[in-house]
Design a protein around this motif. Structure first.
Motif, PDB file in Angstrom:
ATOM      1  N   PRO A 138      -2.023  -1.680   4.458  1.00 22.02           N
ATOM      2  CA  PRO A 138      -2.280  -1.647   5.904  1.00 22.02           C
ATOM      3  C   PRO A 138      -2.691  -0.244   6.362  1.00 22.02           C
ATOM      4  CG  PRO A 138       0.071  -1.922   5.461  1.00 22.02           C
ATOM      5  CD  PRO A 138      -0.618  -1.969   4.141  1.00 22.02           C
ATOM      6  N   PHE A 139      -2.265   0.770   5.626  1.00 19.90           N
ATOM      7  CA  PHE A 139      -2.625   2.150   5.974  1.00 19.90           C
ATOM      8  C   PHE A 139      -4.111   2.378   5.715  1.00 19.90           C
ATOM      9  CE2 PHE A 139       1.674   3.007   6.801  1.00 19.90           C
ATOM     10  CZ  PHE A 139       2.419   2.364   5.823  1.00 19.90           C
ATOM     11  N   GLY A 140      -4.576   1.849   4.587  1.00 18.36           N
ATOM     12  CA  GLY A 140      -6.000   1.909   4.277  1.00 18.36           C
ATOM     13  C   GLY A 140      -6.817   1.096   5.270  1.00 18.36           C
ATOM     14  N   GLN A 141      -6.280  -0.055   5.649  1.00 18.40           N
ATOM     15  CA  GLN A 141      -7.002  -0.930   6.579  1.00 18.40           C
ATOM     16  C   GLN A 141      -7.221  -0.269   7.930  1.00 18.40           C
ATOM     17  OE1 GLN A 141      -4.412  -4.258   6.009  1.00 18.40           O
ATOM     18  NE2 GLN A 141      -5.848  -5.319   4.668  1.00 18.40           N
ATOM     19  N   ARG A 142      -6.257   0.572   8.349  1.00 19.96           N
ATOM     20  CA  ARG A 142      -6.439   1.305   9.608  1.00 19.96           C
ATOM     21  C   ARG A 142      -7.726   2.106   9.552  1.00 19.96           C
ATOM     22  NH1 ARG A 142      -0.456   4.142   9.879  1.00 19.96           N
ATOM     23  NH2 ARG A 142       0.623   2.437  10.943  1.00 19.96           N
ATOM     24  N   CYS A 143      -7.950   2.775   8.396  1.00 20.09           N
ATOM     25  CA  CYS A 143      -9.131   3.624   8.244  1.00 20.09           C
ATOM     26  C   CYS A 143     -10.393   2.774   8.225  1.00 20.09           C
ATOM     27  CB  CYS A 143      -9.036   4.431   6.954  1.00 20.09           C
ATOM     28  SG  CYS A 143      -7.514   5.385   6.856  1.00 20.09           S
ATOM     29  N   PHE A 156      -9.844  -1.805  22.878  1.00 19.59           N
ATOM     30  CA  PHE A 156      -9.170  -1.683  21.588  1.00 19.59           C
ATOM     31  C   PHE A 156      -9.026  -0.198  21.278  1.00 19.59           C
ATOM     32  CE2 PHE A 156      -8.061  -3.592  17.601  1.00 19.59           C
ATOM     33  CZ  PHE A 156      -8.540  -2.790  16.592  1.00 19.59           C
ATOM     34  N   GLY A 157      -7.798   0.238  20.964  1.00 18.36           N
ATOM     35  CA  GLY A 157      -7.603   1.673  20.790  1.00 18.36           C
ATOM     36  C   GLY A 157      -6.726   2.040  19.603  1.00 18.36           C
ATOM     37  N   PHE A 158      -6.251   3.269  19.639  1.00 14.03           N
ATOM     38  CA  PHE A 158      -5.516   3.894  18.543  1.00 14.03           C
ATOM     39  C   PHE A 158      -4.286   3.105  18.096  1.00 14.03           C
ATOM     40  CE2 PHE A 158      -4.580   7.239  15.765  1.00 14.03           C
ATOM     41  CZ  PHE A 158      -3.353   7.831  15.988  1.00 14.03           C
ATOM     42  N   VAL A 159      -3.476   2.666  19.041  1.00 20.42           N
ATOM     43  CA  VAL A 159      -2.253   1.943  18.679  1.00 20.42           C
ATOM     44  C   VAL A 159      -2.608   0.575  18.101  1.00 20.42           C
ATOM     45  CG1 VAL A 159      -0.008   1.091  19.479  1.00 20.42           C
ATOM     46  CG2 VAL A 159      -0.962   3.161  20.459  1.00 20.42           C
ATOM     47  N   ASP A 160      -3.646  -0.054  18.651  1.00 23.47           N
ATOM     48  CA  ASP A 160      -4.109  -1.326  18.100  1.00 23.47           C
ATOM     49  C   ASP A 160      -4.518  -1.137  16.640  1.00 23.47           C
ATOM     50  OD1 ASP A 160      -5.359  -1.134  21.170  1.00 23.47           O
ATOM     51  OD2 ASP A 160      -4.324  -3.025  20.736  1.00 23.47           O
ATOM     52  N   VAL A 161      -5.299  -0.079  16.370  1.00 27.72           N
ATOM     53  CA  VAL A 161      -5.740   0.214  14.995  1.00 27.72           C
ATOM     54  C   VAL A 161      -4.532   0.466  14.093  1.00 27.72           C
ATOM     55  CG1 VAL A 161      -6.998   1.860  13.538  1.00 27.72           C
ATOM     56  CG2 VAL A 161      -7.954   1.172  15.737  1.00 27.72           C
ATOM     57  N   ALA A 162      -3.537   1.198  14.641  1.00 25.14           N
ATOM     58  CA  ALA A 162      -2.353   1.559  13.850  1.00 25.14           C
ATOM     59  C   ALA A 162      -1.511   0.338  13.496  1.00 25.14           C
ATOM     60  CB  ALA A 162      -1.502   2.569  14.619  1.00 25.14           C
ATOM     61  N   PHE A 163      -1.426  -0.618  14.412  1.00 20.70           N
ATOM     62  CA  PHE A 163      -0.490  -1.724  14.250  1.00 20.70           C
ATOM     63  C   PHE A 163      -1.107  -3.005  13.688  1.00 20.70           C
ATOM     64  CE2 PHE A 163       3.185  -4.060  14.460  1.00 20.70           C
ATOM     65  CZ  PHE A 163       3.355  -4.919  15.532  1.00 20.70           C
ATOM     66  N   GLU A 172     -14.894  -7.970  14.673  1.00 20.55           N
ATOM     67  CA  GLU A 172     -15.342  -7.963  13.281  1.00 20.55           C
ATOM     68  C   GLU A 172     -14.681  -6.852  12.485  1.00 20.55           C
ATOM     69  OE1 GLU A 172     -19.740  -9.318  12.769  1.00 20.55           O
ATOM     70  OE2 GLU A 172     -19.498  -7.440  11.647  1.00 20.55           O
ATOM     71  N   SER A 173     -14.482  -5.706  13.119  1.00 16.05           N
ATOM     72  CA  SER A 173     -13.887  -4.562  12.413  1.00 16.05           C
ATOM     73  C   SER A 173     -12.517  -4.949  11.847  1.00 16.05           C
ATOM     74  CB  SER A 173     -13.721  -3.366  13.363  1.00 16.05           C
ATOM     75  OG  SER A 173     -12.808  -3.694  14.405  1.00 16.05           O
ATOM     76  N   VAL A 174     -11.811  -5.822  12.565  1.00 14.40           N
ATOM     77  CA  VAL A 174     -10.471  -6.231  12.144  1.00 14.40           C
ATOM     78  C   VAL A 174     -10.555  -7.387  11.151  1.00 14.40           C
ATOM     79  CG1 VAL A 174      -8.233  -7.119  12.929  1.00 14.40           C
ATOM     80  CG2 VAL A 174      -9.459  -5.445  14.322  1.00 14.40           C
ATOM     81  N   SER A 175     -11.313  -8.436  11.530  1.00 13.23           N
ATOM     82  CA  SER A 175     -11.339  -9.632  10.675  1.00 13.23           C
ATOM     83  C   SER A 175     -11.911  -9.329   9.302  1.00 13.23           C
ATOM     84  CB  SER A 175     -12.115 -10.763  11.347  1.00 13.23           C
ATOM     85  OG  SER A 175     -13.440 -10.353  11.595  1.00 13.23           O
TER      86      SER A 175
END
Lengths: 219, 221
Positions: free
Chosen positions: B17-22, B152-159, B195-198
């Motif tokens: 999940p840490f890699g996925q944030r990037c 969509f922001g930083f905390v969304d990306v983090a979590f 798309e960035s998430v899925s």
């Protein structure tokens, strides 16, 4: 409107001391409120309901929690004087990396040195020396981690120097022998009033740690 | 360093999940990069050289320079590529975003490690802590679209990468995230419309399979 700044902290918190140094570097006037960590104030519990910890910076009534978050906030709000963090994104990432390293490693390892005995203490001592050597490596020949001037990593790390005597005494070793450049850096930081006026005396910290050991039944 | 002098490389591990944030942050910014899958039981010389301190993924290598620690990488990406900002511009809002991203790391990630590694009373405690932490995040989300507000922001990306682990948390911890935190589940679904998430997250059942195999490998059963 004049800024109203309050800091909920404790004289004996390395994390709180960082914030005090940052505020002093920016010449921000603030009210310091000493918290009793064994009897936390309703204000602290209200303003940091998630972690219930100090330090908490209250800026015009709004709380900011977590020391590294607070320091970056201070740097972004009070833009007078030199920045605490570098301007360049890569250097900034590097500064944040080493501040994060200090956060992840020093407190928990240092605590294990004074809390434990025998093998566990010896292992913690070895680990702590390793951590300090890594930091000394990152400092290199620079006067400060921030380069020519005191910066983010310096501010984050230097309060722990008040605990060096405690670690040395409990662990039976000399940080000066193991990391002479780091001690030279500590002395250099203390030439700045923002640091020397804030850091507690190492013997007071040691006494307090002895008292804490008794209180926690760790003798 | 034996790598491209220009361009962007991400040293990563498929389920991290840490890699996925990037990956999500790079996708949000439309940055092209080379993805390099690491074998965590046989780390490459490149990884060990790029992250000698922690020897962990993810590592972003930008023009030959390594950046480590996922939340620092995301902030670096946000500062270098200034389109679609992930962090708010207001210092106070930014401090709140950093606080909550840090909360995800300090509390949720720590809890999840306990949840699948331990049993009995310790696991029960980890379950309680996990539910409490998720509820705190749900409280912070409130009725907003995203943790970042309208965008969509930083905390969304983090979590959000941890949402692919909800099924694993539930199965290991014997609880339902939907029952305890319905708003979080709705938020995760909303994020997956991006798309960035899925394209970055894996199917929750694949994640669970991975954890089962990991448990066997580590003799935790």
């Amino acid at each position: 409107m004049a800024d109203k700044v309050i800091l909920l902290s404790s004289w004996v918190s390395a994390f709180g001391l960082r914030v005090q140094i940052a505020l002093a570097e920016k010449e921000v006037d603030y009210e310091f409120r000493e918290e009793n960590l064994f009897d936390k104030s309703p204000l602290l519990l209200e303003l940091n309901p998630v972690h219930k910890k100090i330090p908490v910076l209250i800026h015009n009534g709004k709380p900011v929690c977590e020391s590294s978050v607070i320091i970056q906030y201070i740097d972004e709000v009070w833009t007078n004087g030199p920045s605490l963090l570098p301007q360049d994104p890569l250097q900034r990432a590097n500064a944040r990396f080493w501040a994060d390293f200090v956060d992840k490693m020093i407190y928990q390892c240092g605590s294990r040195v004074w809390k434990n005995k025998g093998d566990a203490q010896a292992a913690a001592k070895k680990e702590l020396i390793g951590i300090l050597k890594q930091l000394e490596g990152e400092l290199g020949e620079k006067p400060f981690f921030g380069g020519e001037t005191l910066g983010y990593v310096d501010i984050v790390l230097v309060p722990f120097s008040s605990w060096f005597y405690t670690y040395e005494t409990f662990g039976g070793f000399s940080i000066e022998k193991e990391c002479p450049k780091l001690l030279a850096w500590v002395r250099r930081c203390n030439e700045r009033e923002s640091v020397s006026k804030v850091l507690p005396d190492r013997h007071k910290v040691y006494e307090r740690t002895c008292g804490l050991k008794k209180r926690l039944g760790l003798e | 360093m034996a790598t491209a002098a220009k361009g962007v490389v991400l040293l990563d591990f498929w389920v991290s999940p840490f890699g996925q944030r990037c990956r999500i942050a790079l996708a949000e910014k439309g940055v092209e990069y080379e993805y390099k899958e690491e074998n965590l039981w046989d780390k490459s010389p490149l990884l060990l050289k790029a992250n000698p301190v922690h020897k962990k993924i993810p590592v972003l290598i930008h023009e030959g320079n390594p950046i480590c620690e996922s939340l620092l990488i995301v902030q670096y990406i946000d500062e270098v590529w200034s389109n679609n900002p992930l962090l708010p511009s207001d210092p106070y809002e930014r401090a709140q975003a950093r606080f909550w991203a840090d909360f995800v790391d300090k509390k949720v990630s720590e809890c999840w490690t306990r949840l699948w590694k331990v049993k009995g009373e310790a696991q029960e405690e980890a379950r309680k802590d996990m539910i409490e932490d998720l509820k705190l995040l749900e409280g912070e989300l409130g009725d907003k679209q995203y943790f970042g507000g309208e965008t969509f922001g930083f905390v969304d990306v983090a979590f959000v990468p941890l949402s692919a682990w909800f099924y694993t948390f539930e199965t290991c911890g014997n609880f339902s995230v939907e029952k305890e935190c319905p708003k979080l589940v709705a938020w995760a679904k909303r994020c997956m419309e991006r798309e960035s998430v899925s394209k970055s997250l894996h199917d929750p059942h694949k994640v669970y399979e991975y954890v089962c195999q990991l448990k066997k490998k580590l003799g935790v059963d």
